[in-house]
Design a protein around this motif. Sequence first.
Motif, PDB file in Angstrom:
ATOM      1  N   GLY A 113      10.517   3.301  -2.884  1.00 33.44           N
ATOM      2  CA  GLY A 113       9.297   2.550  -3.127  1.00 33.44           C
ATOM      3  C   GLY A 113       8.570   2.252  -1.834  1.00 33.44           C
ATOM      4  N   ASP A 114       7.269   2.455  -1.827  1.00 34.04           N
ATOM      5  CA  ASP A 114       6.431   2.149  -0.671  1.00 34.04           C
ATOM      6  C   ASP A 114       5.399   1.105  -1.069  1.00 34.04           C
ATOM      7  OD1 ASP A 114       7.594   4.008   1.114  1.00 34.04           O
ATOM      8  OD2 ASP A 114       6.401   5.623   0.248  1.00 34.04           O
ATOM      9  N   VAL A 115       5.303   0.050  -0.291  1.00 33.25           N
ATOM     10  CA  VAL A 115       4.321  -1.003  -0.537  1.00 33.25           C
ATOM     11  C   VAL A 115       2.948  -0.498  -0.117  1.00 33.25           C
ATOM     12  CG1 VAL A 115       3.607  -3.343   0.105  1.00 33.25           C
ATOM     13  CG2 VAL A 115       6.033  -2.807  -0.187  1.00 33.25           C
ATOM     14  N   TYR A 116       1.934  -0.821  -0.928  1.00 33.82           N
ATOM     15  CA  TYR A 116       0.560  -0.457  -0.597  1.00 33.82           C
ATOM     16  C   TYR A 116      -0.271  -1.729  -0.525  1.00 33.82           C
ATOM     17  CZ  TYR A 116      -4.091   1.457  -0.602  1.00 33.82           C
ATOM     18  OH  TYR A 116      -5.393   1.741  -0.253  1.00 33.82           O
ATOM     19  N   THR A 117      -1.041  -1.876   0.544  1.00 29.62           N
ATOM     20  CA  THR A 117      -1.912  -3.030   0.726  1.00 29.62           C
ATOM     21  C   THR A 117      -3.247  -2.573   1.273  1.00 29.62           C
ATOM     22  OG1 THR A 117      -0.007  -4.426   1.210  1.00 29.62           O
ATOM     23  CG2 THR A 117      -2.148  -5.270   1.875  1.00 29.62           C
ATOM     24  N   TYR A 124      -3.398  -4.136  -4.154  1.00 23.49           N
ATOM     25  CA  TYR A 124      -2.021  -4.304  -3.698  1.00 23.49           C
ATOM     26  C   TYR A 124      -1.094  -3.665  -4.726  1.00 23.49           C
ATOM     27  CZ  TYR A 124      -4.637  -7.962  -1.350  1.00 23.49           C
ATOM     28  OH  TYR A 124      -5.583  -8.633  -0.633  1.00 23.49           O
ATOM     29  N   GLY A 125      -0.010  -3.069  -4.258  1.00 16.44           N
ATOM     30  CA  GLY A 125       0.896  -2.470  -5.225  1.00 16.44           C
ATOM     31  C   GLY A 125       2.070  -1.760  -4.594  1.00 16.44           C
ATOM     32  N   MET A 126       2.709  -0.905  -5.413  1.00 15.98           N
ATOM     33  CA  MET A 126       3.874  -0.124  -5.003  1.00 15.98           C
ATOM     34  C   MET A 126       3.723   1.296  -5.528  1.00 15.98           C
ATOM     35  SD  MET A 126       6.403  -1.815  -3.383  1.00 15.98           S
ATOM     36  CE  MET A 126       7.901  -0.951  -3.774  1.00 15.98           C
ATOM     37  N   PHE A 127       4.193   2.251  -4.718  1.00 14.64           N
ATOM     38  CA  PHE A 127       4.255   3.643  -5.134  1.00 14.64           C
ATOM     39  C   PHE A 127       5.724   4.050  -5.100  1.00 14.64           C
ATOM     40  CE2 PHE A 127       4.376   8.215  -4.160  1.00 14.64           C
ATOM     41  CZ  PHE A 127       3.607   8.695  -5.205  1.00 14.64           C
ATOM     42  N   TYR A 128       6.218   4.593  -6.222  1.00 14.75           N
ATOM     43  CA  TYR A 128       7.619   5.000  -6.336  1.00 14.75           C
ATOM     44  C   TYR A 128       7.712   6.522  -6.416  1.00 14.75           C
ATOM     45  CZ  TYR A 128       8.467   0.135  -7.614  1.00 14.75           C
ATOM     46  OH  TYR A 128       8.538  -1.238  -7.609  1.00 14.75           O
ATOM     47  N   GLU A 129       8.581   7.090  -5.579  1.00 15.57           N
ATOM     48  CA  GLU A 129       8.896   8.515  -5.648  1.00 15.57           C
ATOM     49  C   GLU A 129      10.319   8.651  -6.179  1.00 15.57           C
ATOM     50  OE1 GLU A 129       7.643  11.294  -2.525  1.00 15.57           O
ATOM     51  OE2 GLU A 129       6.950   9.511  -1.450  1.00 15.57           O
ATOM     52  N   THR A 143      -2.705  -3.986  -8.328  1.00 13.25           N
ATOM     53  CA  THR A 143      -3.281  -5.215  -8.855  1.00 13.25           C
ATOM     54  C   THR A 143      -4.155  -5.873  -7.794  1.00 13.25           C
ATOM     55  OG1 THR A 143      -2.769  -7.343  -9.903  1.00 13.25           O
ATOM     56  CG2 THR A 143      -1.270  -6.607  -8.165  1.00 13.25           C
ATOM     57  N   ASP A 144      -5.031  -6.762  -8.244  1.00 14.37           N
ATOM     58  CA  ASP A 144      -5.760  -7.615  -7.314  1.00 14.37           C
ATOM     59  C   ASP A 144      -5.118  -9.003  -7.284  1.00 14.37           C
ATOM     60  OD1 ASP A 144      -6.520  -8.689  -9.738  1.00 14.37           O
ATOM     61  OD2 ASP A 144      -8.667  -8.609  -9.342  1.00 14.37           O
ATOM     62  N   SER A 145      -4.039  -9.163  -8.043  1.00 15.85           N
ATOM     63  CA  SER A 145      -3.234 -10.389  -8.144  1.00 15.85           C
ATOM     64  C   SER A 145      -3.918 -11.507  -8.912  1.00 15.85           C
ATOM     65  CB  SER A 145      -2.831 -10.918  -6.757  1.00 15.85           C
ATOM     66  OG  SER A 145      -2.101  -9.948  -6.060  1.00 15.85           O
ATOM     67  N   VAL A 146      -5.122 -11.266  -9.428  1.00 16.02           N
ATOM     68  CA  VAL A 146      -5.849 -12.331 -10.128  1.00 16.02           C
ATOM     69  C   VAL A 146      -6.338 -11.883 -11.503  1.00 16.02           C
ATOM     70  CG1 VAL A 146      -7.826 -13.903 -10.015  1.00 16.02           C
ATOM     71  CG2 VAL A 146      -6.602 -13.297  -7.919  1.00 16.02           C
ATOM     72  N   ASN A 147      -6.996 -10.713 -11.561  1.00 15.84           N
ATOM     73  CA  ASN A 147      -7.652 -10.280 -12.793  1.00 15.84           C
ATOM     74  C   ASN A 147      -7.163  -8.954 -13.378  1.00 15.84           C
ATOM     75  OD1 ASN A 147      -9.624 -12.463 -12.858  1.00 15.84           O
ATOM     76  ND2 ASN A 147     -10.512 -11.475 -11.061  1.00 15.84           N
ATOM     77  N   HIS A 148      -6.737  -8.031 -12.532  1.00 24.43           N
ATOM     78  CA  HIS A 148      -6.510  -6.656 -12.971  1.00 24.43           C
ATOM     79  C   HIS A 148      -5.101  -6.151 -12.635  1.00 24.43           C
ATOM     80  CE1 HIS A 148     -10.841  -6.601 -13.427  1.00 24.43           C
ATOM     81  NE2 HIS A 148     -10.979  -6.896 -12.157  1.00 24.43           N
ATOM     82  N   PHE A 149      -4.605  -5.259 -13.509  1.00 22.46           N
ATOM     83  CA  PHE A 149      -3.292  -4.647 -13.286  1.00 22.46           C
ATOM     84  C   PHE A 149      -3.311  -3.236 -13.860  1.00 22.46           C
ATOM     85  CE2 PHE A 149       1.236  -3.926 -13.612  1.00 22.46           C
ATOM     86  CZ  PHE A 149       1.729  -4.609 -12.504  1.00 22.46           C
ATOM     87  N   VAL A 150      -3.001  -2.237 -13.018  1.00 22.03           N
ATOM     88  CA  VAL A 150      -3.000  -0.830 -13.418  1.00 22.03           C
ATOM     89  C   VAL A 150      -1.632  -0.221 -13.094  1.00 22.03           C
ATOM     90  CG1 VAL A 150      -3.964   1.447 -12.871  1.00 22.03           C
ATOM     91  CG2 VAL A 150      -5.477  -0.491 -13.156  1.00 22.03           C
TER      92      VAL A 150
END
Length: 187
Positions: A113-117, A124-129, A143-150
């Motif tokens: 897992g690699d953290v993305y910022t 903000y998020g994570m990428f898993y290989e 996510t934006d930590s407030v409104n959205h999650f993809v």
Amino acid sequence: MKRCVLILMVLILMSCGEEATTPKPRAFLSLNYPEANYEATNFNCPYNFEMNTLAEVKASRNNIPCWIDLEYNDLSGTIFITYQEVDNNLDSLLADAQKLPLQHTIKADAIEGDVYTNEIQDVYGMFYEVSGDAASQAQFYLTDSVNHFVTASAYFRTKPNYDSIIPAADYLKKDMKHMIETFRWEN
């Protein structure tokens, strides 16, 4: 004439020895895919990114708004994208997204897992290989930590055999990383 017959018989007798067998070298399937050409998207959703023009955009089978399937017909693969609004449930969404790669630990050789910022775009998020014979070779959540999650996951329409799908899996991983790097929330 006798001399020719004698030479011919000697050659025939000498050629009757055991043949040494040599193993064939290992062969690797050579799959070449076209160079990626990226274009900006406009899904009329709270998010957009640049995607490979090789992918065909399809509405999700679930018919949920802003759930999108990016089908790569030449690779027999699909990137499934889901969207959810954050409504005091960020912890639950994060827990579900982090559990998804762990479901592949039975077949996976490794999960990294690699953290993305990206503070400028508020992404903000994570990428898993995932390596090995797992069903999905790459996944991420943003996510934006407030409104959205993809979330997004790459799957192939074939039995997972890592040695066979690695070129296609690497191609989709590269596209997914490009998606993350160009990801934007729409207001």
